[in-house]
Design an enzyme around this catalytic site. Structure first.
Site, mmCIF file in Angstrom:
data_model
loop_
_atom_site.group_PDB
_atom_site.id
_atom_site.type_symbol
_atom_site.label_atom_id
_atom_site.label_comp_id
_atom_site.label_asym_id
_atom_site.label_seq_id
_atom_site.Cartn_x
_atom_site.Cartn_y
_atom_site.Cartn_z
ATOM 1 N N ALA D 52 0.455 -17.314 -8.607
ATOM 2 C CA ALA D 52 1.843 -16.874 -8.424
ATOM 3 C C ALA D 52 2.109 -15.823 -9.482
ATOM 4 O O ALA D 52 1.851 -16.058 -10.664
ATOM 5 C CB ALA D 52 2.809 -18.045 -8.585
ATOM 6 N N GLU D 53 2.611 -14.676 -9.070
ATOM 7 C CA GLU D 53 2.670 -13.549 -10.006
ATOM 8 C C GLU D 53 3.699 -13.755 -11.112
ATOM 9 O O GLU D 53 3.715 -12.990 -12.075
ATOM 10 C CB GLU D 53 2.902 -12.228 -9.271
ATOM 11 N N ASN D 54 4.517 -14.796 -11.007
ATOM 12 C CA ASN D 54 5.391 -15.116 -12.132
ATOM 13 C C ASN D 54 4.656 -15.850 -13.243
ATOM 14 O O ASN D 54 5.257 -16.171 -14.270
ATOM 15 C CB ASN D 54 6.611 -15.929 -11.673
#
Lengths: 223, 231, 231, 223
Positions: D52-54
């Protein structure tokens, strides 16, 4: 007393004088060689944080405990940690250096020019020298103090009009502390602020290639 | 892909060929993959381009040079200003037998980061007006002079971490990180020497320094005693 | 310099002036400094340039827009493709009352990193051939087209961490890091809201995510319940 | 059965078909919307790592436990962690994305062109849209799968000769999975590989603006 005048300051006394320049609470990087000695003379309660560019913020003095290969400063020396220390990798360390988050860097010097250029990594006639973190520190630190001997072993001036040795960075030096003098780099050139006990401004100037403006309040180095 | 665990450092180097560009993590004694370096020496791989912070300062890399396995080096410190006691690398360098690209340490770290992070170049003031600027594009911006520095990648990276889990997550101890995490991102084959391999999940997610995605091979080794005597 | 601990988020914002460029950490609900955002609303600071990943997606930033305190925003998501339920920011944006610079999220993070790390610009393939390239220098290198992206800094950064020590070291929990660590490096005044302040030394050196050098002010607050309902 | 032909695949079936494309042990980023559903259909023992790019590598399905605001995916949804998960900040996350360390990204789409351009973030006539991580993912992932409906609600083709909507990235799409077809983007253009049960290649082509080359072994989508 050497051939050229009264005794010069020892390396330890130069380091003590540099230590006086470090503001309470500042973040400081000490280069290898003479600058490393500065760590021993910092006021104990000033809250100065020492940064080692190999990835430590908040190390203390040298460690006398069993050698731990993973706990060294950038000179490879074993160090202790102060409370509140932290570790990080080299990209984060140089983001800190390059990004202007180091208040003061203290580096050794081979030559400093009248406009504050620093040469400190290579002596071409000896065919070597390495850059390490010096260029990043000289470029990125908010204030740069150079601690060095005033002259070479053969008596040549290290404070020069123009550096003959390869540069570390241009116009980067703010203060030069030597075994003879404290010299400030200002827009107009070099100001002689302090001299070693027993020395005269004229005697120091004679061992300095670059022109020195003697400060009106020039005084003896006090430790 | 889950990391593959090898029994010995020699086996972990399988496939490294002559002419390889090899990144090696570590800073003097800290976080240095000495077992993998000595395995590379035993392997006899030649014509290596060695990309490492330091060569011959409390590391085992000079032993690779002793056997003339290194043709070219990219490093931040490798040659002393004084030549009182020469390393094999220094002697070969002074005789013109090995090529050296000296890079400022922050630029070295950032170039490797660029290589691993899909960055095609970056601007730094470090090195402007010095020998480091030779041959590089210089731009003026915001009243300052900047060098355009390019990414650096390798065929293989040899790393040292404290612990790994079987998936390949790494954690380092103390100042053992230095160039290891960034080199993990910038080579086609990444091999890590660790002191302990634990079950997947035994390293807390917040304590992972190098995520498993970056690690191809693991080997458990007792760390070798390495110390720089300061000369 | 040791961080200064403030009693309330309102006091921690002392000195922020109209026209300030304000970075705010957080990603939707994670690591979002909601107490500081609401204090900024109460403070009534106007003409803010808001630099934040998201506006109006489970954060409290839209409340700043409600009071028309934001004049310009730099963000990665702030306007929905569909306008079924508009945020205050979206409504003002569609009426042309607020300016928005939309930035790809990786470029957003990297520009802030450049701002904090003394990098004068960097090359990325992201955005090449899209609206994002408008007005930017484009270079061809290694057979690819790259955009030159410039650093991003702010006057003030508002951050959220899990714990701080009195010196200013921060540690985050779970996915609470996101933009907080990098924004800590790229503003003149850095203020962090934390759930707990412990004595200096109580956070292990390896567990420090943001070193104390970056933090100016701390305030302890109970986290506010924030959740995005997905619309 | 809608006005234009046999039933189309549900969103869940499209997600199932996409899940079949994910190699064992691969690192996969799932975009918001339809791609998020793919997570529910991954083979349990394939060792696929979801990024997840967060700032998470190794999250699992959605969490049904008490909401933790610090444990969400990039769509803001609460997630569980698998053993071996790790957290990192956004600069490290996008270094992973941009640097080619994500094997497969699955993104939603508004339009895909015959040469693999993707438009997925803005519908100009609605006056909005946001980029988020889509441009970095489309540019940086080693393989890009677009999961979308074959036509708009009004029946317009989404697989077009040239994208009318603002681009996310050029020449980035490798595979398109829709509710009617699986289409591969190759150097020569678009190849129709699979079609939904009951549909013919001709019927799919009629709802596709870009020319489709029908694969010699074209077959029905099997789940």
């Amino acid at each position: 007393m050497d051939a050229e005048g009264p005794p010069r300051l020892t390396r330890e006394l130069v380091a003590m004088r540099v230590a006086q320049e470090l503001p309470p609470g500042s973040v400081v990087n000490l280069g290898v060689g003479l600058p490393t000695l500065v760590g021993a003379f910092m006021p104990p309660d000033a809250g100065i944080l020492l940064q080692a560019e190999n990835g430590i913020l908040g190390y203390g003095g040298f460690s006398n405990e069993a050698f731990d290969p993973d706990l060294i400063n950038a000179g490879g020396q074993p160090v202790r940690l102060n409370p509140g220390a932290s570790f990080f990798d080299s990209t984060a360390s140089f983001a800190m250096v390059r990004g202007g988050h180091i208040d003061v860097a203290v580096l050794g010097g081979l030559q400093v020019s009248e406009r504050g250029d620093l040469a400190n990594w290579s002596v071409p006639e000896r065919g070597g020298g390495s850059i390490g973190g010096a260029m990043d520190l000289a470029t990125g630190a908010r204030q740069l103090i150079v601690a060095m001997e005033h002259t070479t072993k053969t008596g040549a001036a290290r404070i020069v009009r123009k550096c003959a040795y390869p540069l570390t960075a241009r116009r980067c030096v703010d203060l030069i502390v030597t075994d003879l003098a404290v010299v400030e780099v200002v827009a107009a050139g070099l100001t002689l602020r302090e001299i070693a006990p027993g020395w005269t401004p004229e005697a120091v100037a004679a061992l300095t290639e670059a022109p020195l403006t003697v400060a009106a309040d020039v005084r003896e180095i006090a430790l | 892909m889950t990391a593959t665990v090898y029994r010995t450092p020699d086996e972990a180097l399988d496939g490294i060929v002559d002419g390889a560009r090899v990144m090696v993590g570590g800073f003097v004694s800290a976080g240095t993959p000495s077992n993998l370096i000595l395995a590379l020496k035993r392997r006899g791989t030649r014509d290596i381009t060695l990309i490492a912070n330091n060569i011959g300062f409390g590391d085992k890399l000079d032993e690779l040079c002793e056997g003339r396995q290194v043709t070219r080096a990219i490093a931040t410190f490798a040659v002393r200003a004084s030549s009182a006691r020469e390393s094999h690398f220094e002697a070969q360098y002074r005789r013109g037998e090995v090529e050296l690209e000296l890079v400022p340490q922050g630029t070295f770290a950032e170039r490797i980061r660029a290589g691993g992070a899909g960055i095609g170049g970056f601007l730094t003031r470090t090195g402007a007006g010095t020998q480091v600027a030779a041959g590089k594009e210089t731009v003026t911006w915001a009243g300052e002079e900047w060098l355009l520095e390019r990414p650096l990648r390798a065929d293989v990276a040899l790393l040292k971490a404290h612990r790994a889990d079987r998936l390949g997550n790494l954690s380092y101890r103390l100042a053992g990180q230095n160039f290891n995490p960034v080199m993990a991102t910038a080579a086609d084959l990444v091999i890590a020497e660790v002191e302990e391999i634990v079950e997947t999940g035994a390293i807390a997610p917040e304590a992972v320094d190098t995520p498993a995605v970056y690690i191809d091979r693991l080997v458990r080794c007792d760390p070798l005693e390495v110390r720089w005597d300061g000369r």
